[in-house]
Scaffold this active site. Structure first.
Site, PDB file in Angstrom:
ATOM      1  N   ARG A 123      27.214  -8.904   7.234  1.00 39.43           N
ATOM      2  CA  ARG A 123      26.174  -9.396   8.144  1.00 39.43           C
ATOM      3  C   ARG A 123      25.224  -8.322   8.653  1.00 39.43           C
ATOM      4  O   ARG A 123      24.605  -8.487   9.699  1.00 39.43           O
ATOM      5  CB  ARG A 123      26.787 -10.154   9.323  1.00 39.43           C
ATOM      6  N   LYS A 145      10.702  -6.062   4.418  1.00 46.72           N
ATOM      7  CA  LYS A 145      10.907  -7.146   3.449  1.00 46.72           C
ATOM      8  C   LYS A 145      11.906  -6.680   2.399  1.00 46.72           C
ATOM      9  O   LYS A 145      11.720  -5.630   1.785  1.00 46.72           O
ATOM     10  CB  LYS A 145       9.601  -7.516   2.758  1.00 46.72           C
ATOM     11  N   GLU A 187      -1.703  -0.600  -4.416  1.00 46.45           N
ATOM     12  CA  GLU A 187      -1.329  -1.010  -3.049  1.00 46.45           C
ATOM     13  C   GLU A 187      -2.108  -0.212  -1.998  1.00 46.45           C
ATOM     14  O   GLU A 187      -2.426  -0.740  -0.930  1.00 46.45           O
ATOM     15  CB  GLU A 187       0.181  -0.851  -2.825  1.00 46.45           C
ATOM     16  N   LYS A 229      -0.001  -0.170   7.410  1.00 44.73           N
ATOM     17  CA  LYS A 229       1.072  -1.155   7.267  1.00 44.73           C
ATOM     18  C   LYS A 229       1.848  -1.290   8.576  1.00 44.73           C
ATOM     19  O   LYS A 229       2.235  -2.391   8.975  1.00 44.73           O
ATOM     20  CB  LYS A 229       2.012  -0.759   6.125  1.00 44.73           C
ATOM     21  N   GLU A 239       5.572 -12.387   9.254  1.00 37.57           N
ATOM     22  CA  GLU A 239       4.556 -13.018   8.413  1.00 37.57           C
ATOM     23  C   GLU A 239       4.259 -14.453   8.829  1.00 37.57           C
ATOM     24  O   GLU A 239       4.325 -15.380   8.018  1.00 37.57           O
ATOM     25  CB  GLU A 239       4.976 -12.948   6.943  1.00 37.57           C
ATOM     26  N   ARG A 243       0.245 -10.833   8.972  1.00 34.27           N
ATOM     27  CA  ARG A 243       0.871 -10.060   7.893  1.00 34.27           C
ATOM     28  C   ARG A 243       0.532 -10.607   6.514  1.00 34.27           C
ATOM     29  O   ARG A 243       0.618  -9.897   5.512  1.00 34.27           O
ATOM     30  CB  ARG A 243       2.396 -10.009   8.091  1.00 34.27           C
ATOM     31  N   ASN A 247      -0.700  -9.740   1.540  1.00 38.52           N
ATOM     32  CA  ASN A 247      -0.519 -10.438   0.269  1.00 38.52           C
ATOM     33  C   ASN A 247      -1.823 -10.558  -0.517  1.00 38.52           C
ATOM     34  O   ASN A 247      -1.865 -11.248  -1.542  1.00 38.52           O
ATOM     35  CB  ASN A 247       0.067 -11.827   0.503  1.00 38.52           C
ATOM     36  N   HIS A 250      -1.789 -10.860  -4.185  1.00 34.92           N
ATOM     37  CA  HIS A 250      -0.398 -11.104  -4.588  1.00 34.92           C
ATOM     38  C   HIS A 250      -0.108 -12.549  -4.982  1.00 34.92           C
ATOM     39  O   HIS A 250       0.904 -12.809  -5.623  1.00 34.92           O
ATOM     40  CB  HIS A 250       0.564 -10.680  -3.473  1.00 34.92           C
ATOM     41  N   HIS A 254       1.743 -12.077  -8.195  1.00 34.74           N
ATOM     42  CA  HIS A 254       3.156 -12.387  -8.422  1.00 34.74           C
ATOM     43  C   HIS A 254       3.341 -13.300  -9.629  1.00 34.74           C
ATOM     44  O   HIS A 254       4.256 -13.118 -10.425  1.00 34.74           O
ATOM     45  CB  HIS A 254       3.757 -13.082  -7.189  1.00 34.74           C
ATOM     46  N   HIS A 266       3.946  -4.316 -11.367  1.00 33.11           N
ATOM     47  CA  HIS A 266       3.513  -5.003 -10.149  1.00 33.11           C
ATOM     48  C   HIS A 266       2.044  -4.674  -9.809  1.00 33.11           C
ATOM     49  O   HIS A 266       1.230  -5.569  -9.600  1.00 33.11           O
ATOM     50  CB  HIS A 266       4.435  -4.594  -8.997  1.00 33.11           C
TER      51      HIS A 266
END
Lengths: 371, 371
Positions: A123, A145, A187, A229, A239, A243, A247, A250, A254, A266
């Site tokens: 956990r 993330k 990026e 960032k 997000e 945020r 993306n 993306h 993606h 990527h």
């Protein structure tokens, strides 16, 4: 029958912070830095076969007997629950407990997997990110993330789990192969395009020094990326709205990455996604075509393909985008710009639903990669 | 080279709360309650083959076309990453996105798996818990612990993910088989023993009505359990200290449950663990033997075995306990009482390291289950 209700209260959590160290030659002191931050914890190193070959893992471990796990084969093909289960099985076998601190040494996929393993092992245990690629240093090591892919989509499994510390050693970029080095710069360009036109100018005018891997300019980029960032994820860690601007490029990126079966990197896929977003904004009259032209010129100087692999058909891309996390109610959403350094935000909401006909015409305009 | 540091701030989170509804015949209105709490979300029902056979899933779904996943076979043997992956694959196939609300209808294992799937599906979606067993209603549906087992240990994979709402329908207990019904009451007895001696009296003096499944007394138990557990998890949601008291009986209990290969039910194993904790406290002169005697009498009225399965050898149990999450630095920790309703807390710390010789003598005193 009577129905009674009770409220279970969830306590507030105070503001926190984690440190990002940026410099050159930091690997040799990294274990000491981790031990200082987490006294009494047992470090467990997660890295991959590429990083091991590059010598970075040995530089970090030094004379210590740090235990760990080497992801092999490296890369997105291993970014599955199977690998996370193997990492956790190794920790269990070696009787690591809640006093573990995981150290993620490598690129984005290592950070994603090690961070996710840390998020779900018993956990949650802390994770120190030591990114060794341009994409991980600019983007994925910061912000919490984590996740792995399913057969059907990217990051289908994941968690928000802030790193406990980030160590950006720019000298690790020296061993990165040229294709990954260049693709990862996308990026940084993304950060500049959404929030900082001056930063875009800096990248444009220093691109030769960047490509020569001058450590001073690489550290400057890392500082700039961290500041941008960090600001965005502080405003919106989960997000919910702001945020989403990270993306940019993306949504289609993606999908292209997935449909290429990861033959495209990527950053290469995101560059295509950024070009698509620019053309969508032009079609919607949200943005002048100068922005797309400058981005395209920069991507071409980086030698990026900007063309779709043959298997990334229109139907496949549309289907993958509607399965994407950002799709709410089945419609993909795009982050668009209204100018360089400025995100288009009608009604203060980021993420625009794009009419399918515009999207299709933009996608079909891309060249196909020739075998 | 220079090394610069930047801090990434993590914003504070305000206090939250979730609602627990307790009553009889609540299933038919459950979907409406979920839709009211999560407008615009798509519900996805996770349940198991037992709950489906009992008719509870049909009572909840009614005339709606709610989609979902049925865990089959039910129980701990399915509590693996494989099942969580299957749940998530089903949601992906049906194009569920971030606007999903997972509804967990069933016992503790359904709640653990569905809650964990909710915690990691696309980095987290809300989960409504509708517990249908005595153990889940008393304990596992509240508090946000989710997870699945690995080959080596229980809840090796997991996350803290608070439910978005809990609906306790005491009439669902009518269909529970007697063995599960009785074993699940151990968690209520655990709550009474650690925090509320009056509640222990209430259970003792109403045990016949409880075993007759009188809905009024079952609702009273649910209210009491919710209040006790809610108070503890508010004080310490991430189990840094106080929440450990809820592990009373669980250090040895988990090991017995694992080593029995789940032939013992969770509550049956925890009853053994509670008896062991009482005897350890007696051996340490921390607690009078009256507490253990009253607990033993109550467990015997419930018809619980209080004996170890043959395969639960001393060595196997000791080994499993040192792999347990609560083991820090390799030593298992036990929650002990100093009186009924009062946890022994030397130096304000819960969780006592027990000398191996005492632990071994307590474990070897248990009878073995005869085949």
């Amino acid at each position: 029958m009577n129905c009674t209700t009770q409220a279970i209260r969830i306590p507030a959590e105070p503001e926190g912070a984690y440190e990002v160290r940026i410099g050159s030659g930091l690997l040799a002191q990294a274990l000491d830095a981790v031990a200082e931050r987490f006294p009494g914890h047992r470090p467990f190193l997660v890295t991959d076969a590429n990083v091991e070959r590059s010598g970075h893992a040995a530089a970090l471990i030094g004379e210590s007997n740090t235990e760990g796990f080497v992801i092999d084969p490296p890369g997105e093909q291993s970014k599955t629950m199977r690998t996370v289960e193997s990492i956790i099985a190794e920790m269990e076998t070696k009787k690591f407990g809640r006093d573990t601190v995981i150290i993620a040494l490598g690129g984005g996929t290592v950070g994603d997997m090690a961070g996710f393993a840390a998020a779900i092992f018993k956990r949650g245990v802390p994770c120190v990110q030591i990114p060794t690629t341009t994409v991980a240093q600019a983007d994925s090591a910061i912000g919490g993330k984590t996740g792995v892919d399913s057969d059907l989509s990217k990051n289908a499994f994941g968690a928000f789990h802030h790193p406990a510390m980030v160590i950006v050693d720019c000298s690790t970029l020296k061993t990165l192969d040229d294709r990954h080095f260049r693709a990862g710069l996308v990026e940084s360009i993304k950060h500049a395009m959404i929030l900082d036109a001056d930063y875009f100018d800096t990248i444009e005018s220093n691109l030769d020094a960047i490509l020569a891997r001058d450590e001073d300019i690489l550290c400057k980029l890392a500082q700039k990326n961290t500041a941008i960032k960090g600001r965005v994820v502080y405003e919106d860690p989960r997000e919910k709205n702001l945020r989403r601007i990270l993306n940019f490029g993306h949504t289609l990126g993606h999908a292209v990455e997935t449909e290429s079966d990861y033959s495209l990197l990527h950053g290469e896929a995101v560059a295509i996604g950024i070009m698509a977003a620019c053309r969508i904004a032009e079609a919607l009259d949200a943005c002048s075509d100068e922005v797309g032209a400058r981005a395209c010129a920069l991507f071409e100087r980086l030698g990026l393909p900007l063309a779709l692999p043959a298997e990334a058909t229109l139907n496949a891309l549309m289907d993958t985008m509607t399965r994407d996390k950002k799709a709410v109610g089945g419609l993909p959403r795009f982050i668009l710009l209204d100018a360089l350094g400025s995100v288009y935000a009608p009604a203060d909401t980021f993420g625009v639903e794009v009419p399918p006909d515009i999207l299709e015409s933009v996608i079909t305009r891309f060249d196909k990669i020739q075998d």
